[in-house]
Design an enzyme around this catalytic site. Sequence first.
Site, PDB file in Angstrom:
ATOM      1  N   ARG A 297       0.828  -1.210   0.000  1.00 18.01           N
ATOM      2  CA  ARG A 297       0.000   0.000   0.000  1.00 18.01           C
ATOM      3  C   ARG A 297       0.858   1.254   0.000  1.00 18.01           C
ATOM      4  O   ARG A 297       0.549   2.223  -0.694  1.00 18.01           O
ATOM      5  CB  ARG A 297      -0.951  -0.032   1.197  1.00 18.01           C
ATOM      6  CG  ARG A 297      -2.123  -0.963   0.969  1.00 18.01           C
ATOM      7  CD  ARG A 297      -3.007  -1.145   2.171  1.00 18.01           C
ATOM      8  NE  ARG A 297      -4.169  -1.960   1.793  1.00 18.01           N
ATOM      9  CZ  ARG A 297      -5.088  -2.412   2.634  1.00 18.01           C
ATOM     10  NH1 ARG A 297      -4.981  -2.141   3.933  1.00 18.01           N
ATOM     11  NH2 ARG A 297      -6.096  -3.132   2.217  1.00 18.01           N
ATOM     12  N   TYR A 440      -6.156  -0.617  -6.919  1.00 11.20           N
ATOM     13  CA  TYR A 440      -5.677  -1.875  -6.341  1.00 11.20           C
ATOM     14  C   TYR A 440      -5.027  -1.681  -4.979  1.00 11.20           C
ATOM     15  O   TYR A 440      -4.787  -0.564  -4.534  1.00 11.20           O
ATOM     16  CB  TYR A 440      -4.793  -2.674  -7.293  1.00 11.20           C
ATOM     17  CG  TYR A 440      -3.542  -2.073  -7.882  1.00 11.20           C
ATOM     18  CD1 TYR A 440      -2.918  -0.947  -7.394  1.00 11.20           C
ATOM     19  CD2 TYR A 440      -2.955  -2.718  -8.985  1.00 11.20           C
ATOM     20  CE1 TYR A 440      -1.750  -0.478  -7.954  1.00 11.20           C
ATOM     21  CE2 TYR A 440      -1.784  -2.251  -9.551  1.00 11.20           C
ATOM     22  CZ  TYR A 440      -1.188  -1.127  -9.040  1.00 11.20           C
ATOM     23  OH  TYR A 440      -0.029  -0.664  -9.618  1.00 11.20           O
ATOM     24  N   GLU A 441      -4.778  -2.827  -4.305  1.00 15.90           N
ATOM     25  CA  GLU A 441      -4.343  -2.857  -2.903  1.00 15.90           C
ATOM     26  C   GLU A 441      -5.349  -2.185  -1.973  1.00 15.90           C
ATOM     27  O   GLU A 441      -4.976  -1.579  -0.965  1.00 15.90           O
ATOM     28  CB  GLU A 441      -2.953  -2.214  -2.742  1.00 15.90           C
ATOM     29  CG  GLU A 441      -1.867  -2.876  -3.547  1.00 15.90           C
ATOM     30  CD  GLU A 441      -1.774  -4.366  -3.319  1.00 15.90           C
ATOM     31  OE1 GLU A 441      -2.067  -4.824  -2.196  1.00 15.90           O
ATOM     32  OE2 GLU A 441      -1.420  -5.078  -4.274  1.00 15.90           O
ATOM     33  N   GLY A 442      -6.608  -2.268  -2.306  1.00 16.81           N
ATOM     34  CA  GLY A 442      -7.656  -1.626  -1.505  1.00 16.81           C
ATOM     35  C   GLY A 442      -7.965  -0.264  -2.085  1.00 16.81           C
ATOM     36  O   GLY A 442      -7.105   0.625  -2.112  1.00 16.81           O
ATOM     37  N   GLN A 447      -9.249   2.747   1.909  1.00 15.71           N
ATOM     38  CA  GLN A 447      -8.155   3.332   2.703  1.00 15.71           C
ATOM     39  C   GLN A 447      -8.691   4.416   3.643  1.00 15.71           C
ATOM     40  O   GLN A 447      -8.273   4.509   4.807  1.00 15.71           O
ATOM     41  CB  GLN A 447      -7.089   3.926   1.779  1.00 15.71           C
ATOM     42  CG  GLN A 447      -6.482   2.960   0.796  1.00 15.71           C
ATOM     43  CD  GLN A 447      -5.923   1.718   1.452  1.00 15.71           C
ATOM     44  OE1 GLN A 447      -5.200   1.797   2.454  1.00 15.71           O
ATOM     45  NE2 GLN A 447      -6.251   0.566   0.907  1.00 15.71           N
TER      46      GLN A 447
END
Length: 592
Positions: A297, A440-442, A447
């Site tokens: 992240r 991506y990655e949340g 977040q």
Amino acid sequence: MAEYSVALDDMNFLLFDVFQADKMWQQLPELAESLDKDTAQAILLECAKIAEQEIAPISRQGDEVGVTFNEGSITTPPGFKQAFDTYAEGGWIGLGGDINFGGMGMPKMLTALQEEIVCAADMSFSLYPGLTSGAALSLSTHGSEALKEQFLPRMYAGEWAGTMCLTEAHAGTDLGIIRTKAVANDDGSYRLTGGKIFITGGEQDITENIIHLVLAKLPDAPKGPKGISLFLVPKFNVNDDGSLGERNGVSCGSIEHKMGIHASATCVINFDGAKGYLVGEVNKGLAAMFTMMNYERIGVGIQGLGASVRSYQNALEYAKERLQSRAATGPQSPDKEADSIMVHADVRRMLLTMKAMNEGNRALAMYISQQLDLSKFASGEAQQKGEALAALMTPLAKAFFTDVGLENTIAGQQVLGGHGYVREWGQEQLVRDCRIAQIYEGTNGIQAMDLIGRKLAANRGEYMQLFIADVRAFIAANPQAEMQEFIQPLTAAVDDLQGLTQDILIAAGTDPNQLGSAACDYLHVFGYTAVAFMWARMALAALPESASNDFCKAKVHTARYYFARLLPRRLSLMASARSAAAHLYNLEDELF
């Protein structure tokens, strides 16, 4: 596209003038003997050379050609394997890796700059070594000694790549409902069956083996996220002597055809009774994977910064050369048919905004990296504080840097006008590549919810108070008159952040929807305030030399621009964050 030039002057300024990292390293036993200012500068210089000379030149062709899929095999664009091999041979994949297994053990303050350099050179390329470093971090932290000895040296050497396999067609953010299964074998290994999607580097032709870290559930696992375990699944099984054995039950079903990052293979990966090995404890896989996810992240945030840096360089070169119209004050280049577009206020606004946000976010990346280094290498109160601040600011780094990154790649496109919209100039590639970083990655909304829910409300603002205390300590230490043009607006901003935090926590006590309603706006208020803190620190370091040193002069003027034109953005965001959640929920679904 302008040739990429690494901002080494700014990186060295941040490390040694603003954060005085070399002095910090000397106080940390694990770093004191292996790292000093000269070593760090040499590392950054060599990384800059490989990025400028080997990686950046293949970016355009990588985007144009993309990866190709043929019956389960993937071919990367011309030059990618050669550049990866050169990068790996230099030890760059293991720069921050475990020294006991072939890594170099360098701190995050250096590897974060390394990541920016490579991401700015080409975002697609950066994903192959970046995912490998992240997978190695999870394995180093949670794997058995036997797994670490068998896999880490080859991953750090770039002989084997790494992936993270989380998402399934029906399970993205809600990983508790994944269906991939793991069944124990008699020899202590496991047999995995299931499918994963959106797997970056899930198949490629640049390394001889690929090490997948896979989330799966045992047959008797509890429901939800508490029943997830983590497994290491190699593409090729590895013999006891370290040589490659037969192909494992892992295959690539297809690749995604994407808006950007065309040279990065995004795969559907199928596990058909694939042999795997437990990493960490049974049913503790999500926590183990989050070691990698949190690393990724921050890395994704830096991708946004890298694209933004490249956009600024491209737009600046174009603006200085493009002749259009005359300045409002009269011709500035009377010997030419027109002035450069640098004379126009709107162009200068876009360029200065890109410059101020790039340098401010780079500084903030250093601040966050410093906390990560303290959490890893320090002890006692310093370690605890570093851990708390790193946790607080991980979602900020991912979301704020990538939101600003897209804004700035679009601004660069706007500076180029029509030339920014066509492929010939390369600017539109930056817009397309950068866009994924918000997803991506949340996603960035996730977040924001992580920040306001887990990192703020869950501890009643305790982590945020650590950050606010850092800012107030800086303010108290700098009462000198020449700093007041920065200290006064910073004081107002941190006061506002503290007040907003309290108001949202109080409102959430009576309306559960309030946190979600305020989350994205709150994250951006935090971001602009944190960058103001960074600009005040940079101004403090630059002021003494600003009369005679052009670099320092530019720093001080850019700081003034940030406080006058960009920090006020937080005011409208604060008003929006305070508005009632009912505005989002009063409209019935059928009326949308």
